[in-house]
Design an enzyme around this catalytic site. Structure first.
Site, mmCIF file in Angstrom:
data_model
loop_
_atom_site.group_PDB
_atom_site.id
_atom_site.type_symbol
_atom_site.label_atom_id
_atom_site.label_comp_id
_atom_site.label_asym_id
_atom_site.label_seq_id
_atom_site.Cartn_x
_atom_site.Cartn_y
_atom_site.Cartn_z
ATOM 1 C CG ASP A 1 32.901 30.378 39.301
ATOM 2 O OD1 ASP A 1 32.570 29.481 40.072
ATOM 3 O OD2 ASP A 1 33.799 31.210 39.537
ATOM 4 N NE ARG B 1 37.790 35.096 40.388
ATOM 5 C CZ ARG B 1 36.918 34.360 39.731
ATOM 6 N NH1 ARG B 1 37.112 33.076 39.563
ATOM 7 N NH2 ARG B 1 35.839 34.888 39.236
ATOM 8 C CE LYS C 1 35.065 29.987 30.720
ATOM 9 N NZ LYS C 1 34.108 31.102 30.808
ATOM 10 C CG ASP D 1 38.393 29.810 34.498
ATOM 11 O OD1 ASP D 1 39.474 30.297 34.142
ATOM 12 O OD2 ASP D 1 37.368 30.489 34.690
ATOM 13 C CG ASN E 1 39.855 32.112 37.212
ATOM 14 O OD1 ASN E 1 40.011 32.810 36.218
ATOM 15 N ND2 ASN E 1 38.834 31.290 37.353
ATOM 16 C CB CYS F 1 39.079 29.426 30.411
ATOM 17 S SG CYS F 1 38.630 31.032 31.067
ATOM 18 C CG ASP G 1 37.882 37.006 31.876
ATOM 19 O OD1 ASP G 1 37.321 36.084 31.251
ATOM 20 O OD2 ASP G 1 38.382 36.855 33.006
#
Ligand code: DGJ
Length: 724
Positions: free
Chosen positions: A368, A444, A477, A479, A481, A527, A549
């Site tokens: 990221d 987030r 990857k 993700d 979140n 992920c 994580d």
């Protein structure tokens, strides 16, 4: 493997190498479950139906009062709602007139070689003609809805899959209120329910509880399968343990809201249902439209939880994963996240790569922070163009530098998300999930893109394609979140808003499918803030998923052991991080239980640590095939033993085994004979480190004496044995 139908008794039998599944069609047309368990000879299974259970409050099926036939007590394959079965139903359909009574009965069936595709949904595959499928056609005469139940058996493994679709054969719309993929009826309640619960940083912890009267359930309403519960369950006989006893295991091939419920009724029988969570779900079905529910996979074994896991592992590796990376050795990677978080530029990454190369690492993953103007987690999701302030000279130039150091290059994306502070949001504020008149709840500091919309998916696909096709990128990857809130879509009418949760998942699958087809050689790793979407749906598209994580080696033991109940080691993303409370060797031993890599600043390692890392990477290359293709035996579980955890991988031909033990806390005694499993008692095995040889019988029945070697906190040992 075979599927048969006896015209006289109207009994269907679905046999695998070691199991039999049977049901019959009652005169009234209901498919009634007879048996699932150890393989049976060709016997009269129909006599199993008689249960002698009834109360005066059990309604008769109309026309069958003389036989005392009530759905209230029958084990059913596809129980409906509101027509006499008062337990949890597998299907509930609201008719055009608003009522929800549903009752599906047999119309016809077909037995096919192979396994049909499930359009738009991930599923177990059959690439080599190793399966047979029963298509059972049912109808609800009152509503005009048709259902197809698809049952598949394989010839190589004792797994079965089941999926369900419903078609509207009327002129008016119907509404599906609930549609479970699996309904498994058990004749007793003498089972423990084993499932995986958790939270962020503590995913998939095994827990076991006895079934009791009433309903016990696990579920997700978070829009993804979630950190909190995993779409997997085992029902294990009370006397079963790791390597013995009867166990049923089931998992849903799905990444969204799910529900698994087990209802024990007044007659001590148990019904297990698994499927899309009916909370927040309904689906409007227009005339001639079909809705397909996700697939469930299930198995039975009398070889305990360990054997159940090995069956799932083989099945997932062989029939679910795909693409060139499925069986290929994955590169040892270094990921920038815990090494630098958002604080990196091209020079730092190039310096990581230089050092990493000297250690034997093969790929650098830029996590990221490389796009838009993202220097923290408060902006730029959706703006998938490179931040040239950080990566001076652009992405192409950085990749050249990484390649020049001799490493492959990987990159991070979070395709389903959008930051309020992004060009994409400023241009398309209605592209995120939202509900008119309500403020979106940030998490987030980000919102969720409306993946139900094709225009949104096209935009993200085009942006990412631009980067992936113009640059030499070996790994992505993917993700995810946050959880979903204010789940509404500006592109759907009010009567379809209850479809958004599921359409979101379908949209994500569509996007993933486009990527894996367009870039078949890229290694994708899923992920979700660690392991918030570790499920079979995601594994259909990417052969590995970041487990958690939490990169503390001791904490990881519980997470990885729990994950391994259903999912193979080759799918579990695991890295060595800079967490000095555990020795480097132990962190490596634990990371080698999954895909292997590093998540630290390699420049900070001492010379001695660098030598250790080189040795670890050599060991990974020597053992990775065994770990990814072998059979797993969980010798000592970290949830059952407070002191040590131990596991073992055995090659399919039993000529090699790798045994890892970790001390979590100083044990009460130094004495430690460790009994191995899965070996050939007749073979002699050499410990490659010492040259000592032992019979398989001794290693399994008496154990290897590890006294003194595994005593101090954080100590570990990896033993590699080869048979002569
Ligand atoms: C959550 C992931 O689990 C981490 O590994 C990292 O990629 C961060 N997201 C980045 O935001």
């Amino acid at each position: 493997m075979s599927i048969s139908f006896n015209e006289k008794t109207r009994v269907f039998r679905l046999d695998t190498v070691t199991t039999t599944y049977a049901f019959c069609i009652h005169e009234a047309g209901f498919p009634l479950h007879l048996y699932y368990g150890k393989h049976l000879p060709d016997d009269d299974l129909k006599h199993l139906l008689g249960r002698g259970m009834f109360t005066s409050f059990s309604p008769d099926v109309p026309g069958f009062s003389h036989t005392g036939f009530s759905l209230d007590v029958q084990p059913q394959e596809f129980p409906g709602f509101g027509t006499g079965d008062f337990r949890a139903s597998a299907v509930e359909i609201q008719n055009a007139d608003g009522n929800c009574a549903t009752d599906f009965r047999y119309v016809s069936h077909n037995i096919l070689k192979g396994k049909p595709d499930l359009c738009g949904l991930p599923h177990f595959r059959d690439e080599n003609g190793e399966s047979e499928t029963l298509v059972l056609c049912l109808e609800d005469r009152a509503t005009g809805a048709e259902a197809q139940l698809l049952y598949t058996v394989y010839n190589d493994l004792p797994i079965m899959t089941r999926s369900v679709s419903v078609t509207n054969r009327t002129e008016k719309p119907l509404r599906i209120q609930r549609l479970a993929s699996l309904c498994l009826e058990l004749p007793t309640m003498d089972y423990d329910m084993i499932h995986l619960y958790g939270k962020w940083g503590k995913e998939r912890t095994e827990t076991r509880r006895a079934l009791t009267h009433g309903t016990q359930s696990i579920e997700s309403r978070r829009g993804s399968s979630s950190h909190n519960h995993n779409p997997f369950v085992a029902l294990a006989a009370k006397d079963s343990a790791e390597e013995h006893g009867e166990v049923y295991g089931a998992a849903l091939v799905y990444s969204g809201n799910f529900k698994i419920e087990c209802e024990v009724d007044a007659f001590n029988t148990a019904r297990l249902l698994m499927g899309i969570n009916p909370d927040g779900f309904s689906w409007l079905l227009g005339p001639n439209e079909t809705f397909t529910a996700p697939e469930a996979v299930f198995t039975f074994t009398d070889g305990g939880l360990g054997e159940m896991s090995r069956i799932f592992h083989r099945a997932i590796r062989k029939h679910l994963l795909s693409g060139p990376w499925k069986d290929r050795e994955r590169p040892v990677l270094i990921n920038s996240w815990e090494a630098a978080y958002f604080d990196f530029d091209d020079d730092k990454l190039a310096a990581f790569a230089k050092e990493a190369k000297s250690l034997g690492i093969e790929m650098l993953v830029m996590d990221d922070g490389w796009f838009g103007h993202r220097d923290s987690d408060d902006s730029s999701l959706g703006d998938w163009y490179v931040n040239e302030k950080k990566l001076k000279g652009g992405l192409g130039s950085l990749i050249e530098r990484i390649h020049a150091e001799g490493l492959k290059f990987g990159i991070w994306y979070e395709p389903e998300m959008i930051s309020p502070d992004s060009d994409l949001y400023r241009a398309h504020p209605d592209w995120c999930l939202h509900v008119p008149g309500r403020e979106n709840s940030p998490a987030r500091q980000q919102y969720v893109l409306d993946m139900t919309r094709e225009d949104v998916r096209d935009n993200i696909f085009a942006q990412m394609c631009d980067v992936l096709s113009k640059n030499e990128i070996d790994y992505v990857k993917w993700d995810f979140n946050r959880n979903l809130t204010e789940v509404g879509s500006a592109a759907l009418p009010p009567e379809r808003q209850q479809e958004v949760f599921h359409r979101f998942v379908l949209g994500t699958y569509d996007l993933m499918d486009r990527f894996v087809k367009t870039f078949p050689n890229i290694l994708f790793e899923n992920c979700s803030g660690g392991g918030g979407r570790f499920d079979l749906g995601m594994l259909y598209y990417s052969p590995q998923i970041w487990c958690s994580d939490n990169t503390d080696a001791i904490e990881r033991l519980t997470i990885q052991f729990g994950t391994s109940l259903c999912y193979p080691l080759s799918t579990m993303g695991a890295h060595v991080a800079a967490r000095p409370r555990t020795p480097l060797s132990t962190r490596a031993a634990v990371a080698m239980m999954g895909t292997f890599g590093y998540e630290l600043d390699p420049r900070r390692l001492t010379d001695a640590e660098k030598d250790e890392v080189r040795a670890e990477i050599r060991a990974y290359h020597e053992t990775h095939r065994l770990v990814s293709e072998g059979d797993l035996y969980r010798l000592i579980s970290p949830t059952q033993d407070p002191f040590r955890a131990a596991w073992q991988v055995v090659s399919p031909d039993k000529t090699e085994t790798l045994v890892t033990t970790v001390v979590m806390r100083m044990p009460e005694t130094m004495y430690f004979p460790l009994r191995l499993a899965g070996l050939d008692p007749e073979k002699r095995y050499t410990d490659l480190a010492t040259g000592e040889t032992y019979s398989g019988a001794l290693l399994m029945y008496a154990g290897i004496n590890l006294t003194g070697r595994l005593y101090l906190d954080g100590q570990s040992a990896v033993l590699d044995f080869k048979a002569e």
